[in-house]
Design a protein around this motif. Structure first.
Motif, short mmCIF file in Angstrom:
data_model
loop_
_atom_site.label_atom_id
_atom_site.label_comp_id
_atom_site.label_asym_id
_atom_site.label_seq_id
_atom_site.Cartn_x
_atom_site.Cartn_y
_atom_site.Cartn_z
N TYR A 43 0.84 -1.21 0.00
CA TYR A 43 0.00 0.00 0.00
C TYR A 43 0.87 1.25 0.00
CZ TYR A 43 -3.65 -3.31 1.33
OH TYR A 43 -4.51 -4.39 1.37
N ALA A 212 -4.10 -2.71 -4.27
CA ALA A 212 -5.24 -3.20 -3.49
C ALA A 212 -5.91 -4.37 -4.20
CB ALA A 212 -6.24 -2.07 -3.27
N PRO A 225 -8.69 -4.33 1.63
CA PRO A 225 -7.76 -3.57 0.78
C PRO A 225 -8.38 -2.30 0.22
CG PRO A 225 -7.64 -5.91 0.26
CD PRO A 225 -8.79 -5.74 1.20
#
Length: 257
Positions: A43, A212, A225
């Motif tokens: 991320y 994600a 996510p």
């Protein structure tokens, strides 16, 4: 992943899914989405790509938008009987550009850039940045043009009477006054540009949505996510909004002085 989270994950993974309580299921999915295999680093990697995309597209959009706005404003402010043919051609091209870009969806434009114009290019992220910048340039052009037209024509004439050429008049007199008027609209456009980077994943570009989706594909669970990157986008927008408000307050204070 820390030892405590590792032990908790192994304990929850050993239980049958049907026997998990709501809290246990929540913790298991959270671990899979962010902690297992240090997936939280993905991320952050996506955040870096998103910021890089935004900066590149922002530079392209500002440069292109200002050039288009100056051309169109110069054409509109010509005196009757003193029309420049070359400026008329450039103005026509700029009008077509802004009309087409503002009249078609961003997604369609990115698909054309990625799968038609640059279909052999492997750097889809940079193709996405180019597409975002060109799209943003059309909106920036109209925002800047509106700001330039809002400044009284007498300001331009005063600058020319002082011996300044057109570029110096725009640079030192007109644009600083116009900037104060267009700052809120420009800030909103930049925030929109940041959020629009999420569309680059449609052509294979790497940014937060891309990572994600990659995590969701591995865990077969997309809720965490996507919620994670939604929070990241929200924090970025809040920071930009705060910076915009702070700049506006400083400009108002300078006006009072």
């Amino acid at each position: 992943m820390s030892m405590a989270w590792q032990a908790l994950y192994e304990q929850l993974s050993a239980l049958p899914v049907a026997d998990l309580t709501g809290t246990q299921s929540f913790l298991l999915k959270f671990c899979k989405a962010f902690l297992v295999g240090d997936r939280w680093k993905l991320y952050l990697q996506g955040l870096g790509y998103t910021l890089e995309l935004t900066v590149i597209a922002l530079v392209i959009g500002i440069v292109l938008g200002v050039v288009v706005a100056v051309i169109r404003t110069s054409h509109d402010q010509q005196r009757p009987g003193h029309r420049n043919p070359a400026l008329g051609v450039l103005n026509f091209v700029c009008k077509v550009y802004t009309t087409v870009i503002r009249g078609t969806p961003m997604m369609v434009q990115l698909l054309i850039w990625g799968f038609v114009i640059f279909k052999t290019c492997r750097n889809h992220t940079m193709v996405g940045a180019l597409g975002l910048g060109i799209n943003s340039g059309a909106y920036v052009a109209e925002i800047v043009r509106g700001g330039l037209m809002s400044v009284d024509i007498g300001q331009t004439e005063a600058g020319r009477s002082l011996g300044l050429n057109y570029l110096d008049t725009m640079r030192f007199i007109v644009i600083p006054q116009a900037f104060k008027n267009i700052l809120p609209s420009l800030g909103n456009e930049f925030i929109t540009l940041l959020k629009d980077t999420s569309l680059v994943s449609a052509i294979g570009g790497t940014e937060m949505v891309y990572f994600a989706q990659a995590v969701g594909g591995k865990t077969y669970e997309y809720m965490f996510p996507l919620l994670g990157i939604a929070v990241m986008y929200l924090i970025l927008v809040m920071i930009l909004s705060w910076l915009q408000g702070k700049m506006e307050r400083r400009l108002r204070q300078s006006d009072r002085r």
